[in-house]
Design a protein around this motif. Structure first.
Motif, PDB file in Angstrom:
ATOM      1  N   GLU A 214       0.834  -1.204   0.000  1.00 19.38           N
ATOM      2  CA  GLU A 214       0.000   0.000   0.000  1.00 19.38           C
ATOM      3  C   GLU A 214       0.869   1.254   0.000  1.00 19.38           C
TER       4      GLU A 214
ATOM      5  N   LEU B  21     -12.657  -0.962  -1.189  1.00 20.12           N
ATOM      6  CA  LEU B  21     -11.631  -0.072  -0.629  1.00 20.12           C
ATOM      7  C   LEU B  21     -12.145   1.345  -0.416  1.00 20.12           C
ATOM      8  N   GLY B  22     -13.302   1.661  -0.988  1.00 20.38           N
ATOM      9  CA  GLY B  22     -13.851   3.009  -0.837  1.00 20.38           C
ATOM     10  C   GLY B  22     -14.933   3.105   0.221  1.00 20.38           C
TER      11      GLY B  22
ATOM     12  N   ASN C  44     -16.284  -1.773  -4.863  1.00 24.57           N
ATOM     13  CA  ASN C  44     -15.699  -0.602  -4.195  1.00 24.57           C
ATOM     14  C   ASN C  44     -15.417  -0.870  -2.717  1.00 24.57           C
TER      15      ASN C  44
ATOM     16  N   LEU D 138      -3.332  -4.256  -5.073  1.00 26.47           N
ATOM     17  CA  LEU D 138      -3.423  -4.288  -3.614  1.00 26.47           C
ATOM     18  C   LEU D 138      -4.453  -5.322  -3.166  1.00 26.47           C
ATOM     19  N   LEU D 139      -5.596  -5.320  -3.806  1.00 28.44           N
ATOM     20  CA  LEU D 139      -6.623  -6.300  -3.458  1.00 28.44           C
ATOM     21  C   LEU D 139      -6.179  -7.721  -3.817  1.00 28.44           C
TER      22      LEU D 139
ATOM     23  N   ARG E 217      -5.157   2.689   5.570  1.00 32.24           N
ATOM     24  CA  ARG E 217      -6.334   3.538   5.349  1.00 32.24           C
ATOM     25  C   ARG E 217      -7.493   3.121   6.246  1.00 32.24           C
TER      26      ARG E 217
ATOM     27  N   LEU F 199     -13.150  -5.259  -6.221  1.00 29.88           N
ATOM     28  CA  LEU F 199     -12.837  -3.976  -6.846  1.00 29.88           C
ATOM     29  C   LEU F 199     -14.108  -3.326  -7.377  1.00 29.88           C
TER      30      LEU F 199
ATOM     31  N   ASN G  53      -1.634   0.069  -7.258  1.00 32.89           N
ATOM     32  CA  ASN G  53      -3.010   0.383  -7.628  1.00 32.89           C
ATOM     33  C   ASN G  53      -3.973  -0.528  -6.875  1.00 32.89           C
ATOM     34  N   ASP G  54      -5.247  -0.175  -6.901  1.00 35.25           N
ATOM     35  CA  ASP G  54      -6.236  -0.888  -6.099  1.00 35.25           C
ATOM     36  C   ASP G  54      -6.344  -2.363  -6.474  1.00 35.25           C
ATOM     37  N   TYR G  55      -6.252  -2.675  -7.760  1.00 34.91           N
ATOM     38  CA  TYR G  55      -6.363  -4.073  -8.163  1.00 34.91           C
ATOM     39  C   TYR G  55      -5.214  -4.902  -7.589  1.00 34.91           C
TER      40      TYR G  55
ATOM     41  N   THR H 120     -10.857 -10.857  -6.679  1.00 37.43           N
ATOM     42  CA  THR H 120     -10.293  -9.501  -6.695  1.00 37.43           C
ATOM     43  C   THR H 120     -11.163  -8.548  -7.511  1.00 37.43           C
TER      44      THR H 120
END
Length: 213
Positions: free
Chosen positions: A47, A89-90, A87, A56-57, A130, A84, A52-54, A80
């Motif tokens: 992180e 992570l959001g 969302n 990381l997941l 986060r 993604l 990127n988010d992908y 994954t």
């Protein structure tokens, strides 16, 4: 072996694991993400590197040196992508339990994904800086951990996948919920051994300084 003996043995293993996880060369050329602490360190370092988010997941999902050793790369990519697109992570989560429920709801329709994956994936996502969310109010269990939990609690059945940590307090007086799950897993054979005895209750957990938790 008494319960306190098993707790002491587990604590010794955690101290060793934490030391190994902090070594710069840990995981090189052998088995990466080999222990409880390094599992967290790995995703946090990724992180901080700006992944990127992908990616990381994917690191939170595809971890074959831990519980999810049977997961194929194809299935990991499906999981994954689902997380993604959902969302994950959001999201805004008040605690780990809300994060877990969100992960479970997104993945429950995917075949070959169950309680072990829900928990492991949620744990690594929650460990990201986060979020910094860990199991505190509930103890999660899955697979043979249910047998460990039944033995400690002296019951014939436990709820499906989690239980309030207060149920364990007369046995494990001060062990954090996140460690109780790991304790039920790693010390399963000792807890369920015919030679196990409770001894003097409750058992005290002395590992109070934790780098990653």
């Amino acid at each position: 072996m008494t319960l306190q003996d098993i707790v002491d043995k587990y604590e010794g293993g955690l101290r060793s694991a934490k030391t190994k996880a902090q070594m710069p060369c840990f995981g090189q050329g052998a088995k990466p993400r080999r222990n409880f602490y390094y599992d967290i360190k790995y995703v946090r370092d990724l992180e901080m590197s700006g992944a990127n988010d992908y990616d990381l997941l994917f690191a939170c999902v595809f971890n074959r040196e831990r519980h999810l050793w049977l997961m194929s790369e194809t299935l990991a990519k499906t999981v994954t992508t689902t997380l993604l697109n959902g969302n994950i992570l959001g999201g805004m989560y008040a605690n780990f339990d809300e994060l877990y429920d969100a992960v479970r709801n997104l993945l429950k329709t995917i075949k070959s994904i169950g309680d072990v994956a829900y928990y492991d994936v949620s744990l690594r996502i929650g460990a990201l800086k986060r979020f910094r969310l860990y199991p505190t109010n509930k103890v999660y269990y899955h697979s043979y951990l249910r047998e460990s939990a039944r033995k400690l609690l002296g019951v014939s059945r436990v709820s499906s996948f989690r239980m309030d940590v207060s149920y364990f307090r007369s046995i494990l007086t001060d062990m954090p919920a996140i460690f109780i799950e790991d304790f039920l897993c790693s010390m399963h054979d000792d807890i369920c051994s015919p030679s196990f005895t409770f001894g003097k209750l409750p058992a005290k957990f002395n590992l109070t300084v934790n780098t990653y938790f």
